[in-house]
Design an enzyme around this catalytic site. Structure first.
Site, PDB file in Angstrom:
ATOM      1  N   GLU A 138       0.949  -1.438  -0.144  1.00  0.00           N
ATOM      2  CA  GLU A 138      -0.091   0.000  -0.088  1.00  0.00           C
ATOM      3  C   GLU A 138       1.030   1.278   0.045  1.00  0.00           C
ATOM      4  O   GLU A 138       0.395   2.299   0.464  1.00  0.00           O
ATOM      5  CB  GLU A 138      -1.096   0.065   1.174  1.00  0.00           C
ATOM      6  CG  GLU A 138      -1.945  -0.927   1.181  1.00  0.00           C
ATOM      7  CD  GLU A 138      -3.176  -0.654   2.027  1.00  0.00           C
ATOM      8  OE1 GLU A 138      -4.355  -0.391   1.463  1.00  0.00           O
ATOM      9  OE2 GLU A 138      -2.962  -0.813   3.334  1.00  0.00           O
ATOM     10  N   HIS A 164      -5.294   1.405  10.468  1.00  0.00           N
ATOM     11  CA  HIS A 164      -6.760   0.831  10.614  1.00  0.00           C
ATOM     12  C   HIS A 164      -7.375   1.039  11.775  1.00  0.00           C
ATOM     13  O   HIS A 164      -8.165   0.105  12.390  1.00  0.00           O
ATOM     14  CB  HIS A 164      -6.373  -0.686  10.205  1.00  0.00           C
ATOM     15  CG  HIS A 164      -5.708  -1.162   8.896  1.00  0.00           C
ATOM     16  ND1 HIS A 164      -4.584  -1.912   8.702  1.00  0.00           N
ATOM     17  CD2 HIS A 164      -5.676  -0.403   7.608  1.00  0.00           C
ATOM     18  CE1 HIS A 164      -4.091  -1.981   7.641  1.00  0.00           C
ATOM     19  NE2 HIS A 164      -4.685  -0.909   6.879  1.00  0.00           N
ATOM     20  N   HIS A 213      -0.933   5.796   7.409  1.00  0.00           N
ATOM     21  CA  HIS A 213      -2.032   5.024   7.016  1.00  0.00           C
ATOM     22  C   HIS A 213      -2.071   3.727   8.072  1.00  0.00           C
ATOM     23  O   HIS A 213      -1.224   3.205   8.447  1.00  0.00           O
ATOM     24  CB  HIS A 213      -1.796   4.362   5.637  1.00  0.00           C
ATOM     25  CG  HIS A 213      -2.629   3.340   5.457  1.00  0.00           C
ATOM     26  ND1 HIS A 213      -4.042   3.691   5.214  1.00  0.00           N
ATOM     27  CD2 HIS A 213      -2.923   1.913   5.247  1.00  0.00           C
ATOM     28  CE1 HIS A 213      -4.892   2.461   5.174  1.00  0.00           C
ATOM     29  NE2 HIS A 213      -3.964   1.504   5.118  1.00  0.00           N
TER      30      HIS A 213
HETATM   31 MN    MN Z   1      -4.337  -0.667   4.805  1.00  0.00          MN
END
Ligand code: MN
Length: 257
Positions: A78, A99, A97
């Site tokens: 990613e 989650h 980034h």
């Molecule tokens: Mn991710």
């Protein structure tokens, strides 16, 4: 390696460890900075859990996602999240980034995530939600896997500080590393408070004036009030040895809160 670049890479290691320790990132998720000497490159670990990242793990990438110097270690799939944002936003120099679970509900129901606490002000007035299905159809595995998807995510981010990713996580941006770590640390906390408040009634959100009052130099990366948090997080994460010796104790007393 120049001393300056070495110092910057050390701060990126600190950022990795802090985000892991503060439960923003777990085995997955990542943090990058734009290369300080070349805006067309970025610094990011190879595909390693942030809690384990050391100085030697930080690699240099071109903004097409390729590594500089052909390092054989596998990159994060990613990484195109980061390249997409750096290509679209010249003002952004640091990207996280993650989650973090408490942010996820706001990506799957039609309730905007908004600042409700003072430390959440850096989220900004609007948090767009990116749905990978809109452009890439119903059969993706939800991950940002190429430059096309990274570019589309950055387009949804537009000029916001944060974009939520439906069923997946969030991407946070700032002009510098300390600011983006602070934003990423307080984002799930703000989300938690907002959800708790909404279970009780209609929350009162920070207004545009309150958000604006906390932008800019007053809470800049080099102020005492911000360095206080940076050294606190680094200490909790056990990486104070990676920080330069700086004395912010003689700063402007108005910068303390
Ligand atoms: Mn991710």
């Amino acid at each position: 390696m120049s001393d300056e670049l070495d110092l910057i890479k050390r701060e990126l290691v600190v950022a990795n460890r802090v985000l892991a320790f503060e439960n923003v990132i777990d085995a997955y998720g990542h943090v990058s900075i734009r290369h300080p000497h070349n805006p067309n490159r970025m610094l990011l670990s190879w595909s390693r859990s942030p809690e384990l990242v050391t100085l030697d793990d930080i690699l240099e990438f071109n903004l097409d996602g390729s590594t500089v110097g052909g390092d054989p270690r596998p990159p994060y799939r990613e990484r195109f999240i980061h390249t997409g944002v750096y290509l679209a936003r010249p003002d952004v120099n640091a990207v996280v980034h993650a989650h973090a679970e408490d942010t996820l509900p706001f990506g799957i129901v039609d309730v905007p995530l908004r600042p409700v606490i003072h430390s959440g002000s850096f989220i900004g007035l609007k948090v767009p939600v990116w749905d990978i299905e809109d452009k890439f159809g119903p059969n993706t595995d939800l991950l940002v896997s190429d430059a096309d998807q990274g570019g589309d995510l950055a387009a949804k981010l537009a000029d916001a500080n944060v974009v939520l990713m439906r069923g997946h996580g969030f991407t946070a941006t700032a002009s510098n590393l300390v600011d983006v770590v602070r934003l990423a640390v307080y984002l799930p906390k703000n989300a938690r408070v907002q959800m708790k408040a909404m279970a009780m009634g209609a929350p009162k959100y920070l207004n545009a004036g309150e958000i604006g009052a906390r932008e800019g130099g007053k809470y800049g990366a080099k102020t005492n009030v911000t360095q206080r948090a940076w050294t606190y997080w680094a200490t909790r994460a056990g990486v104070t040895d990676m920080l330069p010796l700086a004395d912010f104790s003689k700063g402007d007393p108005n910068l303390n809160d």
